[in-house]
Design a protein around this motif. Structure first.
Motif, PDB file in Angstrom:
ATOM      1  N   TYR A  10       3.570  -6.255  -2.164  1.00 37.50           N
ATOM      2  CA  TYR A  10       4.920  -6.190  -2.717  1.00 37.50           C
ATOM      3  C   TYR A  10       5.855  -7.223  -2.076  1.00 37.50           C
ATOM      4  O   TYR A  10       7.030  -7.282  -2.430  1.00 37.50           O
ATOM      5  CB  TYR A  10       5.511  -4.792  -2.490  1.00 37.50           C
ATOM      6  CG  TYR A  10       4.774  -3.695  -3.225  1.00 37.50           C
ATOM      7  CD1 TYR A  10       5.070  -3.380  -4.549  1.00 37.50           C
ATOM      8  CD2 TYR A  10       3.783  -2.959  -2.576  1.00 37.50           C
ATOM      9  CE1 TYR A  10       4.403  -2.368  -5.214  1.00 37.50           C
ATOM     10  CE2 TYR A  10       3.102  -1.948  -3.243  1.00 37.50           C
ATOM     11  CZ  TYR A  10       3.416  -1.657  -4.560  1.00 37.50           C
ATOM     12  OH  TYR A  10       2.752  -0.663  -5.222  1.00 37.50           O
ATOM     13  N   ARG A  67      19.956  -6.933 -13.084  1.00 34.58           N
ATOM     14  CA  ARG A  67      19.100  -6.891 -14.271  1.00 34.58           C
ATOM     15  C   ARG A  67      19.439  -8.030 -15.232  1.00 34.58           C
ATOM     16  O   ARG A  67      18.549  -8.573 -15.907  1.00 34.58           O
ATOM     17  CB  ARG A  67      19.210  -5.523 -14.945  1.00 34.58           C
ATOM     18  CG  ARG A  67      18.600  -4.410 -14.099  1.00 34.58           C
ATOM     19  CD  ARG A  67      18.475  -3.074 -14.817  1.00 34.58           C
ATOM     20  NE  ARG A  67      17.722  -2.159 -13.974  1.00 34.58           N
ATOM     21  CZ  ARG A  67      18.271  -1.306 -13.105  1.00 34.58           C
ATOM     22  NH1 ARG A  67      19.592  -1.237 -12.994  1.00 34.58           N
ATOM     23  NH2 ARG A  67      17.517  -0.518 -12.354  1.00 34.58           N
ATOM     24  N   GLN A 144       9.265 -12.111 -13.610  1.00 42.07           N
ATOM     25  CA  GLN A 144       8.113 -11.334 -13.122  1.00 42.07           C
ATOM     26  C   GLN A 144       8.538 -10.011 -12.488  1.00 42.07           C
ATOM     27  O   GLN A 144       7.696  -9.230 -12.075  1.00 42.07           O
ATOM     28  CB  GLN A 144       7.324 -12.175 -12.119  1.00 42.07           C
ATOM     29  CG  GLN A 144       6.629 -13.370 -12.739  1.00 42.07           C
ATOM     30  CD  GLN A 144       5.926 -14.230 -11.707  1.00 42.07           C
ATOM     31  OE1 GLN A 144       6.484 -14.567 -10.657  1.00 42.07           O
ATOM     32  NE2 GLN A 144       4.686 -14.591 -11.993  1.00 42.07           N
ATOM     33  N   ASP A 146      10.023  -6.340 -12.828  1.00 39.60           N
ATOM     34  CA  ASP A 146      10.276  -5.287 -13.802  1.00 39.60           C
ATOM     35  C   ASP A 146      11.692  -4.753 -13.564  1.00 39.60           C
ATOM     36  O   ASP A 146      11.967  -4.179 -12.507  1.00 39.60           O
ATOM     37  CB  ASP A 146       9.251  -4.155 -13.642  1.00 39.60           C
ATOM     38  CG  ASP A 146       9.380  -3.087 -14.731  1.00 39.60           C
ATOM     39  OD1 ASP A 146      10.468  -2.966 -15.329  1.00 39.60           O
ATOM     40  OD2 ASP A 146       8.401  -2.364 -14.968  1.00 39.60           O
ATOM     41  N   ALA A 148      13.067  -2.215 -14.478  1.00 37.75           N
ATOM     42  CA  ALA A 148      13.092  -0.752 -14.296  1.00 37.75           C
ATOM     43  C   ALA A 148      12.348  -0.327 -13.031  1.00 37.75           C
ATOM     44  O   ALA A 148      12.201   0.866 -12.768  1.00 37.75           O
ATOM     45  CB  ALA A 148      12.475  -0.060 -15.505  1.00 37.75           C
ATOM     46  N   GLY A 149      11.881  -1.301 -12.234  1.00 36.93           N
ATOM     47  CA  GLY A 149      11.057  -0.969 -11.070  1.00 36.93           C
ATOM     48  C   GLY A 149      11.775  -1.021  -9.744  1.00 36.93           C
ATOM     49  O   GLY A 149      11.133  -0.955  -8.701  1.00 36.93           O
ATOM     50  N   TRP A 177       9.328  -1.767  -6.714  1.00 35.75           N
ATOM     51  CA  TRP A 177       7.935  -1.491  -7.045  1.00 35.75           C
ATOM     52  C   TRP A 177       7.553  -2.297  -8.276  1.00 35.75           C
ATOM     53  O   TRP A 177       8.407  -2.896  -8.939  1.00 35.75           O
ATOM     54  CB  TRP A 177       7.739   0.012  -7.272  1.00 35.75           C
ATOM     55  CG  TRP A 177       8.175   0.777  -6.062  1.00 35.75           C
ATOM     56  CD1 TRP A 177       9.452   1.192  -5.766  1.00 35.75           C
ATOM     57  CD2 TRP A 177       7.382   1.122  -4.931  1.00 35.75           C
ATOM     58  NE1 TRP A 177       9.483   1.794  -4.530  1.00 35.75           N
ATOM     59  CE2 TRP A 177       8.225   1.766  -3.988  1.00 35.75           C
ATOM     60  CE3 TRP A 177       6.035   0.974  -4.631  1.00 35.75           C
ATOM     61  CZ2 TRP A 177       7.774   2.253  -2.774  1.00 35.75           C
ATOM     62  CZ3 TRP A 177       5.568   1.462  -3.408  1.00 35.75           C
ATOM     63  CH2 TRP A 177       6.430   2.091  -2.500  1.00 35.75           C
ATOM     64  N   HIS A 178       6.271  -2.309  -8.596  1.00 35.98           N
ATOM     65  CA  HIS A 178       5.819  -3.150  -9.695  1.00 35.98           C
ATOM     66  C   HIS A 178       6.273  -2.645 -11.060  1.00 35.98           C
ATOM     67  O   HIS A 178       6.378  -3.416 -12.009  1.00 35.98           O
ATOM     68  CB  HIS A 178       4.287  -3.252  -9.678  1.00 35.98           C
ATOM     69  CG  HIS A 178       3.788  -4.098  -8.545  1.00 35.98           C
ATOM     70  ND1 HIS A 178       2.702  -3.751  -7.766  1.00 35.98           N
ATOM     71  CD2 HIS A 178       4.232  -5.282  -8.053  1.00 35.98           C
ATOM     72  CE1 HIS A 178       2.505  -4.681  -6.841  1.00 35.98           C
ATOM     73  NE2 HIS A 178       3.418  -5.612  -7.004  1.00 35.98           N
ATOM     74  N   ASN A 179       6.544  -1.344 -11.169  1.00 37.58           N
ATOM     75  CA  ASN A 179       6.967  -0.796 -12.460  1.00 37.58           C
ATOM     76  C   ASN A 179       7.719   0.511 -12.231  1.00 37.58           C
ATOM     77  O   ASN A 179       7.804   1.015 -11.100  1.00 37.58           O
ATOM     78  CB  ASN A 179       5.770  -0.567 -13.387  1.00 37.58           C
ATOM     79  CG  ASN A 179       4.660   0.221 -12.698  1.00 37.58           C
ATOM     80  OD1 ASN A 179       4.887   1.325 -12.214  1.00 37.58           O
ATOM     81  ND2 ASN A 179       3.467  -0.360 -12.630  1.00 37.58           N
ATOM     82  N   GLN A 180       8.258   1.066 -13.308  1.00 45.23           N
ATOM     83  CA  GLN A 180       9.058   2.283 -13.197  1.00 45.23           C
ATOM     84  C   GLN A 180       8.220   3.475 -12.745  1.00 45.23           C
ATOM     85  O   GLN A 180       8.709   4.345 -12.023  1.00 45.23           O
ATOM     86  CB  GLN A 180       9.743   2.608 -14.520  1.00 45.23           C
ATOM     87  CG  GLN A 180      10.679   3.814 -14.409  1.00 45.23           C
ATOM     88  CD  GLN A 180      11.525   4.029 -15.638  1.00 45.23           C
ATOM     89  OE1 GLN A 180      11.500   3.218 -16.565  1.00 45.23           O
ATOM     90  NE2 GLN A 180      12.275   5.124 -15.660  1.00 45.23           N
ATOM     91  N   SER A 181       6.952   3.518 -13.172  1.00 46.17           N
ATOM     92  CA  SER A 181       6.102   4.637 -12.772  1.00 46.17           C
ATOM     93  C   SER A 181       5.949   4.682 -11.248  1.00 46.17           C
ATOM     94  O   SER A 181       6.055   5.757 -10.648  1.00 46.17           O
ATOM     95  CB  SER A 181       4.730   4.511 -13.434  1.00 46.17           C
ATOM     96  OG  SER A 181       3.870   5.534 -12.997  1.00 46.17           O
ATOM     97  N   GLU A 182       5.718   3.520 -10.629  1.00 47.48           N
ATOM     98  CA  GLU A 182       5.603   3.473  -9.172  1.00 47.48           C
ATOM     99  C   GLU A 182       6.929   3.850  -8.515  1.00 47.48           C
ATOM    100  O   GLU A 182       6.955   4.551  -7.504  1.00 47.48           O
ATOM    101  CB  GLU A 182       5.188   2.076  -8.711  1.00 47.48           C
ATOM    102  CG  GLU A 182       3.742   1.726  -8.993  1.00 47.48           C
ATOM    103  CD  GLU A 182       3.338   0.402  -8.370  1.00 47.48           C
ATOM    104  OE1 GLU A 182       4.185  -0.228  -7.686  1.00 47.48           O
ATOM    105  OE2 GLU A 182       2.180  -0.024  -8.567  1.00 47.48           O
TER     106      GLU A 182
END
Length: 592
Positions: A10, A67, A144, A146, A148-149, A177-182
């Protein structure tokens, strides 16, 4: 602690977001001054000198601007500049000018000299309208990232370069993080960690307290917390005895000469408390137990047939910690080590290390901790002892780890000057890493104290000495357990295993009989005689995380039974008192 760009997947993301955030803040405050903004574990931060204090509402505006910048898909451009170019570029940024002066003299951003001035490279990274002093690396472009991350988390004060004599800046922390889920997973873990915080649960469950009148970092164990400690200590003590350890006790202080011989007064005095005068001599509260165990070993001459000797003790020690470093049970000034020292012959090393590691794993697993990583630290540049002893000891440590199938990492040159070691780190229910057990060779103290045993050849030989801390400190270990179980201890460790709840006053005599039956069977029970409604009593027991609630009404009294509910809300229905006792005692035996 700054992240490692070689190991942290990261790093580039978080470093890039620190720059994006700095641009967004300067858009809000064009006259603002910027300091440094590194990536760190879980995220990044940047320090600012701004015309007003930031508020939580500002974070939302900064995120919105970030953003927008990310959406511009701006490339990150690297370039090398001369000191003169850098000074011109950052002419209105005093903190950058100070950094440039340091870089020109071979220092890094923290003021530490890294290289000769003529070989120092001053470089910048630019994206969009923002350019910053930076060695990188960064992502290729903002697209690159995200949008939302990431999330801005907090605002804190921070002195420039960590020196309280310098200006205080505003530090904005973010997580990335790499994405919102993380990100969502991280935020969930963060919230769960707050719920499990042992300082909060220690108060809610009435386990321990810290009194300013007694002193910071000194723990007062309340009855329920003390009960957990007693159970844990008793289990571990009996396990030690079965494993061939001999129990010893040592005093809380020792003469200055002892600490001079051990080297603590030379190398460790800053962490020791001031001496007291006893009969004209200085006595120090002990920071460690090792010298006392050595003196027990030296109390008479040992034969090779007497070895190994394994001494174990719950030894309370006292170490000075800065008040800002104190943290509940996990960083204190007075704590009890489950300390052990093994004295053995060179030919016994392999077996003793294997035994020590296997024993440590057994005890930790018995407490419900089962996910481990071992860290093997090897010989540093400066060391004491013979190279062949280091090699023998290191090989024994590595083979023990391999034999037990543990994942491990080797920290080349990371050992203490006096010997190699294994640090056993455990992962809790949230996947957080805690350092607990240590198996540490010591080639220094046997020399300083002149330890000897008589060998088979009737000559004096130097024994090997191994330090072994299993829980580390009992205070810290229990802090880890509180958070691992979120205060909901398994039945064998729970300070109160069952709460008896009579529905009305007429059920109290039978409830008292049940209470005595359970206590006679060795169970830890309490009787709730409060005049609250039954549901209120159940709720209170659940908040106290008591494993079982035994409810008594007319049907239960007539049937010689109890209606059993668990703290999770499961209704097990009516169970005969004898059957419940059998169920609970079997559960205790299985350490669940």
């Amino acid at each position: 602690m700054p992240a490692d760009p070689q190991r942290d997947p990261y790093y580039r993301l978080r470093h890039s977001l620190a720059h994006v955030m700095a641009q967004a803040v300067l858009e809000l405050f064009p006259e603002g001054k910027i300091a440094i903004g590194p990536p760190v574990e879980h995220g990044f931060y940047y320090d600012f000198d701004l015309p007003r204090s930031l508020t939580p509402d500002d974070l939302g505006e900064i995120e919105t601007r970030m953003r927008r910048i990310i959406g511009g898909n701006h490339p990150f451009h690297y370039r090398v500049v001369s000191a003169a170019e850098a000074r011109e570029l950052f002419a209105d940024q005093p903190y950058k000018l100070e950094l440039i002066a340091g870089l020109a003299s071979g220092a890094d951003e923290y003021g530490e000299v890294q290289a000769e001035a003529e070989t120092t490279v001053i470089s910048t990274y630019k994206h969009d309208t923002f350019e910053d002093l930076c060695r990188g690396p960064h992502l290729e472009h903002t697209g690159q990232i995200d949008p939302a991350g990431f999330k801005l988390m907090s605002i804190a004060g921070a002195y420039w370069r960590g020196n309280e004599q310098n200006p205080q800046l505003q530090r904005v922390y973010g997580t990335a993080w790499h994405n919102q889920s993380e990100l969502d997973q991280y935020l969930w873990r963060l919230e769960e960690a707050k719920k499990r915080d042992h300082r909060r649960l220690g108060k809610e469950l009435d386990l321990y307290s810290i009194s300013e009148e007694v002193g910071p970092g000194l723990i007062l164990w309340h009855p329920k917390g003390a009960m957990i400690r007693v159970i844990a200590e008793d289990f571990s003590r009996q396990a030690h005895l079965k494993a061939g350890y001999e129990w010893v006790f040592s005093p809380h202080l020792g003469r200055a000469h002892l600490w001079e011989t051990s080297g603590h007064l030379e190398f460790y005095q800053e962490s020791m408390y001031a001496p007291m005068d006893v009969d004209g001599e200085h006595y120090y509260p002990k920071p460690m137990n090792c010298p006392f165990h050595i003196k027990i070993f030296q109390s008479h001459m040992r034969s090779y047939r007497d070895l190994p000797r394994r001494y174990a003790e719950y030894g309370t020690v006292y170490r000075y910690e800065l008040s800002g470093a104190l943290h509940g049970l996990t960083r204190v000034r007075g704590f009890t080590q489950d300390d052990a020292h093994i004295f053995c012959r060179p030919d016994q090393v392999e077996e003793e290390i294997g035994r020590a590691l296997e024993f440590s794993l057994y005890v930790l697993r018995s407490f419900g901790l089962s996910d481990f990583t071992a860290y093997l630290s090897t010989r540093p540049e400066k060391y004491v002892g013979a190279v062949e002893d280091w090699e023998r000891a290191t090989a024994a440590l590595e083979r023990a780890v391999q034999t037990h199938g543990l994942p491990y990492q080797v920290d080349e040159g990371g050992g203490a000057f006096y010997g190699p070691k294994i640090d056993l780190k455990v992962y809790d229910a949230l996947g957080r890493e805690w350092q607990l057990s240590t198996i540490q060779f010591d080639f220094n103290l046997p020399e300083r104290f002149g330890l000897e045993y008589v060998g088979e050849d009737n000559q004096a030989h130097r024994p090997y000495m191994v330090h072994r801390a299993l829980m580390g400190s009992i205070e810290r270990f229990l802090g880890v357990l509180i958070e691992h179980y979120a205060g909901a201890f398994p039945l064998w460790l729970a300070p109160v295993q069952a709460m008896i709840i009579p529905i009305t006053d007429k059920h109290v005599p039978y409830a008292e009989q049940v209470c005595e039956q359970l206590k006679a069977a060795g169970l830890r029970v309490e009787l709730d005689l409060n005049r609250d409604r039954m549901q209120g009593k159940i709720r209170r027991a659940q908040l106290q995380k008591i494993p079982y609630m035994l409810i008594i009404g007319n049907k239960e009294q007539e049937a010689g039974a109890v209606a059993v509910r668990t703290r999770s809300g499961e209704d097990l229905g009516p169970i005969a008192v004898g059957a419940f006792i059998e169920r609970a005692t079997e559960e205790v035996k299985r350490n669940v």
